[in-house]
Design a protein around this motif. Structure first.
Motif, PDB file in Angstrom:
ATOM      1  N   THR A 182       0.843  -1.202   0.000  1.00 18.16           N
ATOM      2  CA  THR A 182       0.000   0.000   0.000  1.00 18.16           C
ATOM      3  C   THR A 182       0.871   1.242   0.000  1.00 18.16           C
ATOM      4  O   THR A 182       1.919   1.276   0.651  1.00 18.16           O
ATOM      5  CB  THR A 182      -0.923   0.009   1.229  1.00 18.16           C
TER       6      THR A 182
ATOM      7  N   THR B  11       0.650   5.741  -0.065  1.00 16.75           N
ATOM      8  CA  THR B  11      -0.182   6.940   0.077  1.00 16.75           C
ATOM      9  C   THR B  11       0.526   8.136  -0.537  1.00 16.75           C
ATOM     10  O   THR B  11       1.672   8.429  -0.199  1.00 16.75           O
ATOM     11  CB  THR B  11      -0.493   7.226   1.548  1.00 16.75           C
TER      12      THR B  11
ATOM     13  N   SER C  68       0.508  12.234  -1.145  1.00 17.90           N
ATOM     14  CA  SER C  68       0.017  13.405  -0.422  1.00 17.90           C
ATOM     15  C   SER C  68      -0.369  14.551  -1.343  1.00 17.90           C
ATOM     16  O   SER C  68       0.213  14.723  -2.421  1.00 17.90           O
ATOM     17  CB  SER C  68       1.096  13.906   0.548  1.00 17.90           C
TER      18      SER C  68
ATOM     19  N   ASN D 164      -8.160  10.153   1.690  1.00 13.74           N
ATOM     20  CA  ASN D 164      -8.337  10.649   3.045  1.00 13.74           C
ATOM     21  C   ASN D 164      -8.496  12.165   2.921  1.00 13.74           C
ATOM     22  O   ASN D 164      -7.518  12.890   2.726  1.00 13.74           O
ATOM     23  CB  ASN D 164      -7.134  10.291   3.909  1.00 13.74           C
TER      24      ASN D 164
ATOM     25  N   SER E 245      -5.219  13.116   0.469  1.00 12.28           N
ATOM     26  CA  SER E 245      -4.245  12.094   0.099  1.00 12.28           C
ATOM     27  C   SER E 245      -4.919  10.913  -0.603  1.00 12.28           C
ATOM     28  O   SER E 245      -6.093  10.620  -0.359  1.00 12.28           O
ATOM     29  CB  SER E 245      -3.472  11.617   1.330  1.00 12.28           C
TER      30      SER E 245
ATOM     31  N   LYS F  92      -4.716   6.844  -1.343  1.00  9.83           N
ATOM     32  CA  LYS F  92      -4.162   5.565  -0.923  1.00  9.83           C
ATOM     33  C   LYS F  92      -4.437   4.521  -1.998  1.00  9.83           C
ATOM     34  O   LYS F  92      -5.577   4.356  -2.437  1.00  9.83           O
ATOM     35  CB  LYS F  92      -4.756   5.111   0.411  1.00  9.83           C
TER      36      LYS F  92
ATOM     37  N   SER G 107      -4.117   0.604  -2.578  1.00 11.72           N
ATOM     38  CA  SER G 107      -3.940  -0.680  -1.896  1.00 11.72           C
ATOM     39  C   SER G 107      -3.602  -1.768  -2.910  1.00 11.72           C
ATOM     40  O   SER G 107      -3.974  -1.675  -4.086  1.00 11.72           O
ATOM     41  CB  SER G 107      -5.219  -1.057  -1.149  1.00 11.72           C
TER      42      SER G 107
END
Lengths: 113, 117
Positions: free
Chosen positions: B18, B20, B22, B67, B76, B78, B80
């Motif tokens: 995963t 993330t 920004s 998020n 952000s 993400k 997966s």
């Protein structure tokens, strides 16, 4: 489903020449946009159009001219190309209004010598 | 004027892991949209996910989720179970619902994501 197309995909021209980049969409989207993409700048808006015969400037309009006589076409013209206009140009469209998602064409890579 | 900042020029992730990405933005408006676009080597700009500012629930599209922290002006992405096909430039973008430039996207400078097999 052709979607949104751009032509040419690649273009080499010389300083001072006039160049027209074409954008055509088959979705009958009202809004159309022209962006340029340069290293270190991301994409920046050049011009946009809310409907046929309605156009307005974006962030970097200098040296460019647009027209929109038909809903499906939105040509971008560089009246006298400069080396600083070497870039990748993206056309985009969205359906009815500003709340719709923009869909992008494949881009035109322009080199001005 | 609104601005969008992506502070990570490059990121790397192992396949199946995963990652993330920004994005922060600056605006005084309350009604706007945020987007993540993916640009693979083909240069095509592909919409990944979209978030409406007035919705508190974070948007999700399969392996992609966001998020969204409105007060912090953070958005952000993400990813997966990263796949080799996720390797691309990712752009965060902002769009206002106010003013004469409605519909115009403001882009960050992008994050280049590499996926290691």
């Amino acid at each position: 489903d052709a979607g949104i197309t751009q032509s040419p995909r690649y273009k080499i021209t010389e300083t001072g020449r006039q160049v027209t980049l074409m954008c055509h969409q088959t979705w009958s989207h009202s809004y159309m946009f022209w962006y340029r993409q340069d290293l270190g700048h991301g994409l920046r808006l050049i011009y946009y159009s809310a409907a046929a015969d309605i156009t307005d400037k974006g962030e970097v309009p200098d040296g460019y001219v647009v027209s929109r006589s038909k809903t499906e076409n939105f040509p971008l013209t560089l009246e006298s190309a400069t080396r600083s206009q070497t870039s990748v140009y993206f056309c985009a469209s969205s359906l009815r209004d500003s709340q719709e998602t923009q869909y992008f064409g494949p881009g035109t890579r322009l080199l001005v010598l | 004027a609104q601005t969008v900042t992506q502070s990570q020029p490059e990121m790397s992730v192992q396949e199946a892991e995963t990652v993330t990405l920004s994005c922060t933005y600056d605006t005084s408006e309350s009604d706007y949209y945020l987007f993540w676009y993916k640009q693979p080597p083909s240069r095509q700009m592909i919409l990944v996910i979209r978030q409406e500012a007035y919705k508190q629930q974070n948007a999700t599209e399969n392996r992609f989720s966001v998020n969204f922290q409105k007060a912090a002006k953070s958005f952000s992405l993400k990813i997966s179970d990263s796949q080799l096909g996720d390797a691309a430039m990712y752009f965060c973008a902002y769009r206002s619902n106010y003013g004469g430039s409605q519909g115009n996207l403001i882009f960050g400078k992008g994050t280049k994501l590499s996926v290691k097999p």
